[in-house]
Design an enzyme around this catalytic site. Structure first.
Site, PDB file in Angstrom:
ATOM      1  CD1 TRP A  99      -2.090  -2.102   2.122  1.00 34.74           C
ATOM      2  CD2 TRP A  99      -2.870  -1.481   0.111  1.00 34.74           C
ATOM      3  NE1 TRP A  99      -3.065  -3.005   1.729  1.00 34.74           N
ATOM      4  CE2 TRP A  99      -3.558  -2.647   0.517  1.00 34.74           C
ATOM      5  CE3 TRP A  99      -3.192  -0.909  -1.118  1.00 34.74           C
ATOM      6  CZ2 TRP A  99      -4.542  -3.254  -0.266  1.00 34.74           C
ATOM      7  CZ3 TRP A  99      -4.172  -1.509  -1.903  1.00 34.74           C
ATOM      8  CH2 TRP A  99      -4.835  -2.669  -1.471  1.00 34.74           C
ATOM      9  CG  ASP A 166      -3.322   4.040   4.010  1.00 37.51           C
ATOM     10  OD1 ASP A 166      -4.420   3.920   4.589  1.00 37.51           O
ATOM     11  OD2 ASP A 166      -2.964   3.302   3.069  1.00 37.51           O
ATOM     12  CE  LYS A 190      -8.798  -3.255   4.054  1.00 41.62           C
ATOM     13  NZ  LYS A 190      -7.768  -2.331   3.625  1.00 41.62           N
TER      14      LYS A 190
END
Ligand SMILES: *Cc1c(COP(=O)(O)O)cnc(C)c1O
Length: 356
Positions: A99, A166, A190
């Protein structure tokens, strides 16, 4: 049979969130209509987004000068929106996984990117610690929880420049100091809501410093000015997010949630460490994520990995297969996962070990 949901994302949501969302699909806020068919301009939906905004601010103790946005496009769109809106000359990034790597790739489209450190050579099994953040960078971007590898930075990094983070897979799992950040983003799927909404927390004074033209939809100022209603927002995920936020408040807020999260992860890591068969993949204990616990079988038992997945599946475990980049197993222990599910997984590991 009871299912224990260890999926990495989309992932487990609280029963409170599921029940209230199901009810709103039938009858939303007493309107006699489904949430799926009401205008986002209705006063009933305005009340939803207003309360969600207030609860994010309350739960994360967000100071004045910051805005909370509910956007589409996932965390992946933020990889590009962040540099488009904030990168004037140069930005610093740390490469802690796939990511982070994707975020770096997008940032390079907009200016100079200094990658201060990377743990790629070790398949991201640790978080680099020895690096210097350039003082002339516009911001320092990091990924607080590396969902795929099970590594996590559970503190606000010391930085000479504002932080951008993030937090897709660990937001609402601990308190943090928002004032150190120019921007925080998190896809909902999530720890908050069904996929489709991304929470962005942005400092107003960080915006307007880049010279480039920004498309209207990709300019954070557009969404600030319109209260996340420039266009039709993801109505249903925002409704579900509100239910989860209410549930988090009932639990006592993020500090109380963190205690339980630490206890859940501690129990599973202890079981892994005590085992003769399983071993954790994260090399530095302080980097172990309390959200995603990654482990494999020791070399002498490697051929039993498939058998264990089948064994665990028969006992109600869902989603414990590791990401293809890591292999083995990954148990995601998001906020909504009860301790009972960790106990069930640990019991399952012990039973399997006793059989072999
Ligand atoms: C899942 C995840 C993403 C990608 O989110 P999308 O909403 O699918 O774009 C980005 N960063 C982290 C840390 C993630 O866990």
């Amino acid at each position: 049979m009871k299912k224990h949901n260890f999926y990495a994302g989309p992932s487990i949501l609280s029963q409170y969130t599921i029940e209230n969302t199901a009810e709103a699909i039938r009858n939303f806020a007493g309107t006699g209509l489904s949430i799926l068919e009401v205008s986002h301009r209705s006063k009933e939906f305005q009340a939803v987004i207003d309360e969600a905004d207030a609860l994010v601010k309350e739960l994360l103790d967000i100071p004045e000068g910051y805005h909370v946005l509910f956007l589409g496009g996932g965390a992946s769109l933020e990889f590009a929106m962040v540099p488009m809106n904030l990168l004037a000359k140069k930005a610093a990034y740390i490469d802690t996984g796939v990511w982070a790597h994707k975020a770096i790739k997008e940032a390079k489209l907009f200016g100079e990117v200094e990658v201060v450190a990377s743990s790629k050579e070790a398949n991201y099994t640790y978080i680099p610690k020895d690096y210097t953040i350039p003082a002339d960078a516009d911001y320092f971007h990091y990924t607080s929880n590396n969902t795929i590898y099970g590594t996590e930075t559970r503190f606000d990094p010391v930085s000479p420049v504002p932080l951008v983070c993030d937090m897709s897979s660990d937001i609402f799992s601990r308190p943090f100091d928002v004032s150190k950040y120019d921007l925080i983003y998190a896809g909902a799927q999530k720890n908050l809501a069904p996929a489709g909404v991304t929470i962005v927390i942005v400092k107003e004074s960080a915006l307007g410093k880049v010279a480039r033209a920004i498309p209207t939809m990709l300019d954070y100022r557009t969404h600030i000015a319109k209260g996340s209603m420039f266009n039709t927002p993801p109505v249903l995920p925002i409704f579900s997010a509100l239910q989860t936020l209410r549930y988090y408040k009932q639990l006592g807020g993020v500090a109380a949630i963190e205690k339980v999260d630490i206890a859940k992860a501690g129990k599973l890591y202890d079981a892994i460490d005590d085992s003769r068969m399983f071993v954790g993949t994260v090399t530095a204990p302080e980097d172990r994520s309390i959200m995603n616990v990654c482990f494999v079988m020791k070399p002498e038992y490697k051929e039993l990995e498939k058998d264990f997945i089948a064994f665990a599946t028969e006992r109600g475990m869902v989603g414990i297969k590791g990401h293809r980049d890591v292999g083995g197993f990954r148990a995601s222990l998001y906020n909504a996962l009860p301790m009972e599910s960790v106990d069930a997984l640990v019991a399952c590991m012990k039973e399997f070990e006793a059989k072999h």
